[in-house]
Design a protein around this motif. Sequence first.
Motif, PDB file in Angstrom:
ATOM      1  N   TRP A 173      -2.034   6.387  18.653  1.00  0.00           N
ATOM      2  CA  TRP A 173      -3.290   6.253  17.911  1.00  0.00           C
ATOM      3  C   TRP A 173      -4.329   7.129  18.597  1.00  0.00           C
ATOM      4  N   ILE A 174      -4.759   8.170  17.913  1.00  0.00           N
ATOM      5  CA  ILE A 174      -5.779   9.047  18.475  1.00  0.00           C
ATOM      6  C   ILE A 174      -7.123   8.589  17.922  1.00  0.00           C
ATOM      7  N   GLU A 175      -7.923   8.024  18.791  1.00  0.00           N
ATOM      8  CA  GLU A 175      -9.234   7.508  18.401  1.00  0.00           C
ATOM      9  C   GLU A 175     -10.290   8.555  18.709  1.00  0.00           C
ATOM     10  N   ARG A 204     -12.999  -1.763   8.455  1.00  0.00           N
ATOM     11  CA  ARG A 204     -11.741  -2.354   7.975  1.00  0.00           C
ATOM     12  C   ARG A 204     -10.556  -1.762   8.743  1.00  0.00           C
ATOM     13  N   VAL A 205     -10.555  -0.448   8.898  1.00  0.00           N
ATOM     14  CA  VAL A 205      -9.475   0.207   9.641  1.00  0.00           C
ATOM     15  C   VAL A 205      -9.490  -0.264  11.098  1.00  0.00           C
ATOM     16  N   PHE A 206     -10.671  -0.313  11.699  1.00  0.00           N
ATOM     17  CA  PHE A 206     -10.808  -0.750  13.089  1.00  0.00           C
ATOM     18  C   PHE A 206     -10.280  -2.169  13.266  1.00  0.00           C
ATOM     19  N   ASN A 207     -10.703  -3.076  12.414  1.00  0.00           N
ATOM     20  CA  ASN A 207     -10.274  -4.471  12.535  1.00  0.00           C
ATOM     21  C   ASN A 207      -8.771  -4.613  12.305  1.00  0.00           C
ATOM     22  N   ASN A 208      -8.218  -3.880  11.356  1.00  0.00           N
ATOM     23  CA  ASN A 208      -6.773  -3.919  11.121  1.00  0.00           C
ATOM     24  C   ASN A 208      -5.994  -3.313  12.283  1.00  0.00           C
ATOM     25  N   SER A 209      -6.593  -2.348  12.958  1.00  0.00           N
ATOM     26  CA  SER A 209      -5.885  -1.654  14.040  1.00  0.00           C
ATOM     27  C   SER A 209      -5.702  -2.539  15.269  1.00  0.00           C
ATOM     28  N   LYS A 240       0.517  -2.552  17.546  1.00  0.00           N
ATOM     29  CA  LYS A 240       1.006  -2.170  18.873  1.00  0.00           C
ATOM     30  C   LYS A 240       1.008  -0.649  18.913  1.00  0.00           C
ATOM     31  N   ARG A 241       0.231  -0.092  19.830  1.00  0.00           N
ATOM     32  CA  ARG A 241       0.033   1.354  19.829  1.00  0.00           C
ATOM     33  C   ARG A 241      -0.319   1.866  21.210  1.00  0.00           C
ATOM     34  N   LYS A 242      -0.107   3.130  21.380  1.00  0.00           N
ATOM     35  CA  LYS A 242      -0.588   3.847  22.562  1.00  0.00           C
ATOM     36  C   LYS A 242      -1.912   4.467  22.128  1.00  0.00           C
ATOM     37  N   LEU A 243      -2.996   4.027  22.732  1.00  0.00           N
ATOM     38  CA  LEU A 243      -4.333   4.488  22.366  1.00  0.00           C
ATOM     39  C   LEU A 243      -4.763   5.633  23.274  1.00  0.00           C
ATOM     40  N   VAL A 244      -5.138   6.745  22.657  1.00  0.00           N
ATOM     41  CA  VAL A 244      -5.663   7.898  23.383  1.00  0.00           C
ATOM     42  C   VAL A 244      -6.922   8.361  22.664  1.00  0.00           C
ATOM     43  N   PHE A 245      -7.657   9.235  23.308  1.00  0.00           N
ATOM     44  CA  PHE A 245      -8.940   9.657  22.753  1.00  0.00           C
ATOM     45  C   PHE A 245      -8.982  11.173  22.526  1.00  0.00           C
ATOM     46  N   TYR A 246      -9.456  11.521  21.351  1.00  0.00           N
ATOM     47  CA  TYR A 246      -9.602  12.910  20.925  1.00  0.00           C
ATOM     48  C   TYR A 246     -10.406  13.719  21.941  1.00  0.00           C
TER      49      TYR A 246
END
Length: 166
Positions: free
Chosen positions: A38-40, A82-87, A91-97
């Motif tokens: 997940w690229i935030e 909505r996307v944020f709350n659903n996310s 289960k994800r690997k969270l990284v930042f742009y």
Amino acid sequence: MINLIKTRSNKSHFITKVTGDLRKNVFDNIFDQFEILWIERDPRVVVSSYIKQQWFYKDKPLEYKKLSKKDKIEFYSSYYMRVFNNSKSVKRKLVFYEDLCDNPEKFMRNLLKDFGLDFSEYHASQVKNRQIRKIGWSHYKSKYTNDEIKLINKLLQEPLTYYKYT
């Protein structure tokens, strides 16, 4: 299909980019095992990009034109939330742009390591000295009035805090 793609590309793994809710609707039904990267990005930038790209209104330009800037901020912030709350349940690997933009080689080296993959000379050659255009909040902020900035910050306060953008 995935095995065919891996064989034809001479790769040991399969990676694809997906946006939207395809994970729930498709991937869960096809794969027994998969990992999500997940690229935030700064939520204000994401909402600003939705506005710029006229998400959901590509085929309705006249309707889009009728919306005030406040209406657009509220609509797209609501969608983002909505996307944020659903996310949160994914289960994800969270990284930042922003980390990718700041140091692509380090970002990719760490990312592949986290997934148990080698960072080869080929990978290094692909990302070395690659400049990724970093468009951050400072780029979009100037396009808003002070009241609009307060509104977008208020509507996105939870993810801004959660992701430490404040």
